[in-house]
Motif scaffolding. Structure first.
Motif, PDB file in Angstrom:
ATOM      1  N   GLN A 101       0.828  -1.206   0.000  1.00  8.12           N
ATOM      2  CA  GLN A 101       0.000   0.000   0.000  1.00  8.12           C
ATOM      3  C   GLN A 101       0.862   1.255   0.000  1.00  8.12           C
ATOM      4  O   GLN A 101       0.609   2.200  -0.754  1.00  8.12           O
ATOM      5  N   LEU A 102       1.881   1.270   0.835  1.00  5.68           N
ATOM      6  CA  LEU A 102       2.749   2.433   0.933  1.00  5.68           C
ATOM      7  C   LEU A 102       3.530   2.656  -0.360  1.00  5.68           C
ATOM      8  O   LEU A 102       3.651   3.786  -0.839  1.00  5.68           O
ATOM      9  N   ARG A 103       4.047   1.584  -0.931  1.00  5.28           N
ATOM     10  CA  ARG A 103       4.814   1.709  -2.169  1.00  5.28           C
ATOM     11  C   ARG A 103       3.933   2.217  -3.308  1.00  5.28           C
ATOM     12  O   ARG A 103       4.375   2.998  -4.145  1.00  5.28           O
ATOM     13  N   GLU A 104       2.684   1.744  -3.343  1.00  8.66           N
ATOM     14  CA  GLU A 104       1.751   2.201  -4.382  1.00  8.66           C
ATOM     15  C   GLU A 104       1.457   3.688  -4.261  1.00  8.66           C
ATOM     16  O   GLU A 104       1.131   4.350  -5.255  1.00  8.66           O
ATOM     17  N   LYS A 105       1.575   4.203  -3.048  1.00 13.64           N
ATOM     18  CA  LYS A 105       1.338   5.632  -2.817  1.00 13.64           C
ATOM     19  C   LYS A 105       2.622   6.448  -2.934  1.00 13.64           C
ATOM     20  O   LYS A 105       2.622   7.652  -2.679  1.00 13.64           O
ATOM     21  N   GLY A 106       3.709   5.763  -3.302  1.00 14.73           N
ATOM     22  CA  GLY A 106       4.981   6.460  -3.448  1.00 14.73           C
ATOM     23  C   GLY A 106       5.684   6.741  -2.136  1.00 14.73           C
ATOM     24  O   GLY A 106       6.564   7.611  -2.068  1.00 14.73           O
ATOM     25  N   ILE A 107       5.301   5.998  -1.086  1.00 13.13           N
ATOM     26  CA  ILE A 107       5.903   6.198   0.237  1.00 13.13           C
ATOM     27  C   ILE A 107       6.909   5.084   0.500  1.00 13.13           C
ATOM     28  O   ILE A 107       6.589   3.903   0.391  1.00 13.13           O
ATOM     29  N   GLU A 108       8.132   5.467   0.830  1.00 11.62           N
ATOM     30  CA  GLU A 108       9.160   4.476   1.119  1.00 11.62           C
ATOM     31  C   GLU A 108       8.851   3.760   2.433  1.00 11.62           C
ATOM     32  O   GLU A 108       8.331   4.360   3.368  1.00 11.62           O
ATOM     33  N   ALA A 109       9.170   2.481   2.485  1.00 15.75           N
ATOM     34  CA  ALA A 109       8.900   1.701   3.698  1.00 15.75           C
ATOM     35  C   ALA A 109       9.925   0.586   3.830  1.00 15.75           C
ATOM     36  O   ALA A 109      10.513   0.144   2.840  1.00 15.75           O
ATOM     37  N   ASP A 110      10.138   0.153   5.065  1.00 17.57           N
ATOM     38  CA  ASP A 110      11.064  -0.934   5.352  1.00 17.57           C
ATOM     39  C   ASP A 110      10.261  -2.121   5.862  1.00 17.57           C
ATOM     40  O   ASP A 110       9.571  -2.020   6.880  1.00 17.57           O
ATOM     41  N   MET A 111      10.325  -3.240   5.151  1.00 20.57           N
ATOM     42  CA  MET A 111       9.505  -4.398   5.466  1.00 20.57           C
ATOM     43  C   MET A 111       9.764  -4.913   6.885  1.00 20.57           C
ATOM     44  O   MET A 111       8.824  -5.171   7.650  1.00 20.57           O
ATOM     45  N   ALA A 112      11.027  -5.067   7.255  1.00 18.81           N
ATOM     46  CA  ALA A 112      11.356  -5.591   8.582  1.00 18.81           C
ATOM     47  C   ALA A 112      10.837  -4.669   9.677  1.00 18.81           C
ATOM     48  O   ALA A 112      10.309  -5.125  10.703  1.00 18.81           O
ATOM     49  N   ALA A 113      10.941  -3.359   9.448  1.00 18.47           N
ATOM     50  CA  ALA A 113      10.460  -2.393  10.441  1.00 18.47           C
ATOM     51  C   ALA A 113       8.947  -2.462  10.569  1.00 18.47           C
ATOM     52  O   ALA A 113       8.404  -2.349  11.677  1.00 18.47           O
ATOM     53  N   LEU A 114       8.267  -2.679   9.441  1.00 16.11           N
ATOM     54  CA  LEU A 114       6.808  -2.787   9.485  1.00 16.11           C
ATOM     55  C   LEU A 114       6.371  -4.003  10.289  1.00 16.11           C
ATOM     56  O   LEU A 114       5.411  -3.935  11.057  1.00 16.11           O
ATOM     57  N   VAL A 115       7.056  -5.128  10.116  1.00 16.96           N
ATOM     58  CA  VAL A 115       6.723  -6.336  10.880  1.00 16.96           C
ATOM     59  C   VAL A 115       6.874  -6.060  12.373  1.00 16.96           C
ATOM     60  O   VAL A 115       6.002  -6.418  13.187  1.00 16.96           O
ATOM     61  N   GLU A 116       7.969  -5.402  12.746  1.00 15.48           N
ATOM     62  CA  GLU A 116       8.211  -5.096  14.160  1.00 15.48           C
ATOM     63  C   GLU A 116       7.144  -4.152  14.704  1.00 15.48           C
ATOM     64  O   GLU A 116       6.643  -4.341  15.817  1.00 15.48           O
ATOM     65  N   GLU A 117       6.807  -3.129  13.929  1.00 12.61           N
ATOM     66  CA  GLU A 117       5.810  -2.152  14.377  1.00 12.61           C
ATOM     67  C   GLU A 117       4.439  -2.798  14.549  1.00 12.61           C
ATOM     68  O   GLU A 117       3.733  -2.533  15.528  1.00 12.61           O
ATOM     69  N   ILE A 118       4.058  -3.662  13.611  1.00 10.73           N
ATOM     70  CA  ILE A 118       2.754  -4.322  13.681  1.00 10.73           C
ATOM     71  C   ILE A 118       2.698  -5.273  14.866  1.00 10.73           C
ATOM     72  O   ILE A 118       1.702  -5.326  15.595  1.00 10.73           O
ATOM     73  N   ALA A 119       3.783  -6.024  15.094  1.00 11.79           N
ATOM     74  CA  ALA A 119       3.824  -6.946  16.229  1.00 11.79           C
ATOM     75  C   ALA A 119       3.742  -6.179  17.554  1.00 11.79           C
ATOM     76  O   ALA A 119       3.050  -6.601  18.489  1.00 11.79           O
ATOM     77  N   ALA A 120       4.449  -5.046  17.632  1.00 10.67           N
ATOM     78  CA  ALA A 120       4.431  -4.240  18.858  1.00 10.67           C
ATOM     79  C   ALA A 120       3.049  -3.655  19.091  1.00 10.67           C
ATOM     80  O   ALA A 120       2.548  -3.633  20.222  1.00 10.67           O
ATOM     81  N   ARG A 121       2.398  -3.193  18.013  1.00  8.66           N
ATOM     82  CA  ARG A 121       1.057  -2.633  18.146  1.00  8.66           C
ATOM     83  C   ARG A 121       0.063  -3.703  18.569  1.00  8.66           C
ATOM     84  O   ARG A 121      -0.818  -3.466  19.392  1.00  8.66           O
ATOM     85  N   ASP A 122       0.194  -4.899  17.995  1.00  6.35           N
ATOM     86  CA  ASP A 122      -0.674  -6.009  18.389  1.00  6.35           C
ATOM     87  C   ASP A 122      -0.567  -6.281  19.881  1.00  6.35           C
ATOM     88  O   ASP A 122      -1.570  -6.447  20.578  1.00  6.35           O
ATOM     89  N   ALA A 123       0.689  -6.357  20.359  1.00  7.29           N
ATOM     90  CA  ALA A 123       0.915  -6.660  21.771  1.00  7.29           C
ATOM     91  C   ALA A 123       0.303  -5.588  22.667  1.00  7.29           C
ATOM     92  O   ALA A 123      -0.335  -5.895  23.681  1.00  7.29           O
ATOM     93  N   ARG A 124       0.472  -4.328  22.267  1.00  9.44           N
ATOM     94  CA  ARG A 124      -0.090  -3.228  23.055  1.00  9.44           C
ATOM     95  C   ARG A 124      -1.612  -3.270  23.034  1.00  9.44           C
ATOM     96  O   ARG A 124      -2.264  -3.117  24.072  1.00  9.44           O
ATOM     97  N   ASP A 125      -2.197  -3.494  21.850  1.00 10.21           N
ATOM     98  CA  ASP A 125      -3.652  -3.505  21.738  1.00 10.21           C
ATOM     99  C   ASP A 125      -4.281  -4.695  22.456  1.00 10.21           C
ATOM    100  O   ASP A 125      -5.356  -4.587  23.043  1.00 10.21           O
ATOM    101  N   MET A 126      -3.608  -5.853  22.402  1.00  2.00           N
ATOM    102  CA  MET A 126      -4.171  -7.056  23.026  1.00  2.00           C
ATOM    103  C   MET A 126      -4.050  -7.040  24.541  1.00  2.00           C
ATOM    104  O   MET A 126      -4.824  -7.698  25.232  1.00  2.00           O
ATOM    105  N   ASN A 127      -3.099  -6.273  25.050  1.00  2.00           N
ATOM    106  CA  ASN A 127      -2.850  -6.281  26.495  1.00  2.00           C
ATOM    107  C   ASN A 127      -3.275  -5.013  27.209  1.00  2.00           C
ATOM    108  O   ASN A 127      -3.052  -4.870  28.408  1.00  2.00           O
ATOM    109  N   ARG A 128      -3.917  -4.088  26.473  1.00  2.00           N
ATOM    110  CA  ARG A 128      -4.340  -2.863  27.139  1.00  2.00           C
ATOM    111  C   ARG A 128      -5.489  -3.187  28.100  1.00  2.00           C
ATOM    112  O   ARG A 128      -6.286  -4.092  27.848  1.00  2.00           O
ATOM    113  N   PRO A 129      -5.587  -2.437  29.213  1.00  2.00           N
ATOM    114  CA  PRO A 129      -6.607  -2.728  30.224  1.00  2.00           C
ATOM    115  C   PRO A 129      -8.030  -2.392  29.791  1.00  2.00           C
ATOM    116  O   PRO A 129      -8.987  -2.971  30.297  1.00  2.00           O
ATOM    117  N   VAL A 130      -8.171  -1.447  28.852  1.00  2.00           N
ATOM    118  CA  VAL A 130      -9.494  -1.038  28.408  1.00  2.00           C
ATOM    119  C   VAL A 130      -9.763  -1.593  27.010  1.00  2.00           C
ATOM    120  O   VAL A 130      -9.005  -1.347  26.084  1.00  2.00           O
TER     121      VAL A 130
END
Length: 227
Positions: free
Chosen positions: A160-189
């Motif tokens: 999606q990002l590449r199609e929009k002309g936005i540079e992205a790093d695949m490995a960084a995206l995997v890390e960011e998504i995994a970190a967001r998942d962990a935060r969202d799944m473990n939040r108290p609310v």
């Protein structure tokens, strides 16, 4: 018709699972309204960043949420903040990460809860998010939870990002998504998890058409409607 009798289909799941694409397509086919609840949090996060608010200033963020000038035009996929189209800005990784952070604050969630429920108008609503079935519309007659592996969701985001002309790093995206998942799944609310009566669909090996076909079948079975 009172609010409680208006049908709602909720489509929850983590970022990149396809819930937004599927939800919007389904709403168009049914002729129903569409709520991208994640966009509300992203718009709030963008508004906060623009105003220089700290992302942990709960009272200030809740006050901003209560008076946020945001609209979802009936036609197209746009999101309007303070009269300005902000689609590109709210889809950035920065806005997504900020949205995930402000979404952990109870006062912010309370301020946006009634606004989300106000989208429930005739003839019906397709609501996409992370807690639509478990918290916002617990009485929805059909609840769907879409998921996919972090690697597959990162690949989709990268494309999606590449199609929009936005540079992205695949490995960084995997890390960011995994970190967001962990935060969202473990939040108290309202942690990210399927509602007890949700139908879970893993889209890792499914394209949009195949996923939509499964959703259409569920709609026909549960609501007696064809997409």
């Amino acid at each position: 018709m009172n609010n409680e009798t208006i049908p709602v289909i909720t489509i929850d799941g983590p970022s990149g699972s396809g819930k937004g694409t599927i939800g919007r397509a389904l709403a168009r086919e049914l002729g129903w309204h569409f709520l991208d609840s994640g966009a509300l949090y992203r718009v709030l996060a963008l508004a906060a960043l623009r105003r220089g608010l700290a992302l942990d200033d709960e009272s200030a963020l809740a006050e901003l949420a209560a008076r946020l000038d945001v609209r979802f035009p009936a036609e197209g996929d746009g999101v309007i903040l303070d009269g300005e189209a902000v689609d590109r800005e709210i889809r950035s990784e920065k806005a997504g990460d900020a949205a995930s952070r402000v979404a952990t604050l109870p006062a912010v969630r309370a301020a946006l809860l009634e606004r989300q429920r106000a989208f429930r108008t005739a003839p019906g609503l397709v609501a996409d998010g992370r807690d639509m079935g478990s918290v916002v519309f617990p009485d929805a007659p059909l609840k769907i939870y879409l998921t996919a592996s972090a690697e597959e969701r990162a690949r989709r985001r990268y494309q999606q990002l590449r199609e929009k002309g936005i540079e992205a790093d695949m490995a960084a995206l995997v890390e960011e998504i995994a970190a967001r998942d962990a935060r969202d799944m473990n939040r108290p609310v309202a942690p990210l998890k399927p509602a007890e009566d949700a139908v879970i669909i893993d889209t890792s090996a499914l394209d949009i058409d195949a996923t939509l076909d499964q959703v259409r079948q569920l709609v026909a079975e549960r609501l007696g409607r064809a997409g």
